[in-house]
Design an enzyme around this catalytic site. Sequence first.
Site, PDB file in Angstrom:
ATOM      1  N   ASP A   8       0.996  -1.300  -0.006  1.00  0.00           N
ATOM      2  CA  ASP A   8      -0.053   0.030   0.040  1.00  0.00           C
ATOM      3  C   ASP A   8       1.098   1.061   0.019  1.00  0.00           C
ATOM      4  O   ASP A   8       2.199   1.107  -0.231  1.00  0.00           O
ATOM      5  CB  ASP A   8      -1.061  -0.224   1.271  1.00  0.00           C
ATOM      6  N   CYS A  65       2.619  -3.619   3.964  1.00  0.00           N
ATOM      7  CA  CYS A  65       1.879  -2.370   4.249  1.00  0.00           C
ATOM      8  C   CYS A  65       2.743  -1.525   5.456  1.00  0.00           C
ATOM      9  O   CYS A  65       3.739  -1.905   5.958  1.00  0.00           O
ATOM     10  CB  CYS A  65       0.475  -2.535   4.675  1.00  0.00           C
ATOM     11  N   THR A  67       2.263  -1.836   8.759  1.00  0.00           N
ATOM     12  CA  THR A  67       2.648  -2.701   9.782  1.00  0.00           C
ATOM     13  C   THR A  67       2.985  -4.260   9.496  1.00  0.00           C
ATOM     14  O   THR A  67       3.396  -5.172  10.287  1.00  0.00           O
ATOM     15  CB  THR A  67       1.589  -3.040  10.975  1.00  0.00           C
ATOM     16  N   HIS A  98       8.046 -25.154   8.761  1.00  0.00           N
ATOM     17  CA  HIS A  98       7.222 -26.009   9.202  1.00  0.00           C
ATOM     18  C   HIS A  98       5.839 -25.593   8.827  1.00  0.00           C
ATOM     19  O   HIS A  98       4.790 -26.284   9.106  1.00  0.00           O
ATOM     20  CB  HIS A  98       7.264 -25.392  10.656  1.00  0.00           C
ATOM     21  N   HIS A 133       5.084 -32.405   9.807  1.00  0.00           N
ATOM     22  CA  HIS A 133       4.641 -30.903   9.418  1.00  0.00           C
ATOM     23  C   HIS A 133       3.501 -30.973   8.373  1.00  0.00           C
ATOM     24  O   HIS A 133       2.529 -30.266   8.322  1.00  0.00           O
ATOM     25  CB  HIS A 133       5.587 -29.902   9.004  1.00  0.00           C
TER      26      HIS A 133
HETATM   27  C1  RB5 Z   1      -2.106   2.587   6.363  1.00  0.00           C
HETATM   28  O1  RB5 Z   1      -2.106   3.928   7.152  1.00  0.00           O
HETATM   29  C2  RB5 Z   1      -1.875   1.537   7.422  1.00  0.00           C
HETATM   30  O2  RB5 Z   1      -3.083   1.171   8.012  1.00  0.00           O
HETATM   31  C3  RB5 Z   1      -1.419   0.214   6.468  1.00  0.00           C
HETATM   32  O3  RB5 Z   1      -0.518   0.383   5.968  1.00  0.00           O
HETATM   33  C4  RB5 Z   1      -1.401  -1.143   7.601  1.00  0.00           C
HETATM   34  O4  RB5 Z   1      -0.311  -0.727   8.321  1.00  0.00           O
HETATM   35  C5  RB5 Z   1      -2.576  -1.508   7.853  1.00  0.00           C
HETATM   36  O5  RB5 Z   1      -2.493  -2.780   8.393  1.00  0.00           O
END
Ligand code: RB5
Length: 146
Positions: A8, A65, A67, A98, A133
């Site tokens: 993203d 993304c 996180t 695994h 596994h």
């Molecule tokens: C975008 O602001 C953020 O929410 C996205 O990149 C991600 O971290 C979502 O899980």
Amino acid sequence: MKIVIGNDHAAFEMKNTIKSYLEDKGYEVMDVGCHSENRVDYPEYAEKIGDTVASGAADLGIAICGTGVGMSIAVNKVRGVRAVCCSEPYSAKLSRMHNDANVLCFGARVIGPELAKMIVDEWLNASFLGEHHTARVEMIKAIENK
Ligand code: RB5
């Protein structure tokens, strides 16, 4: 090996870094976007990555993304996907060995590019061990098909 990569807006720069890194190593990389830092919705790209892996059009996927969490939740909704979200190489490696993970997720706002490269290397260089596994991965598939 063919790898689909997607991101993203929060991970546009990180995606470009990892894409070049993989291409320099000789991997075939399919980039499903997004292609700028303009705000987008990560589930759209997670679905593209998941569909590409699940259909066999790519061997493995990388979803980035802010996180890594949103991408991993969303891409795991695609039947046939086993995505891992991790910020260190040990879990990345073991997720292949695994769990036969076929999509790697991480956060561009969580880790830096050099750690990301190390995680990607460990993940791509590991292989599923099979044996006991296999039955566990089959149990995961049974939950998915319930
Ligand atoms: C975008 O602001 C953020 O929410 C996205 O990149 C991600 O971290 C979502 O899980």
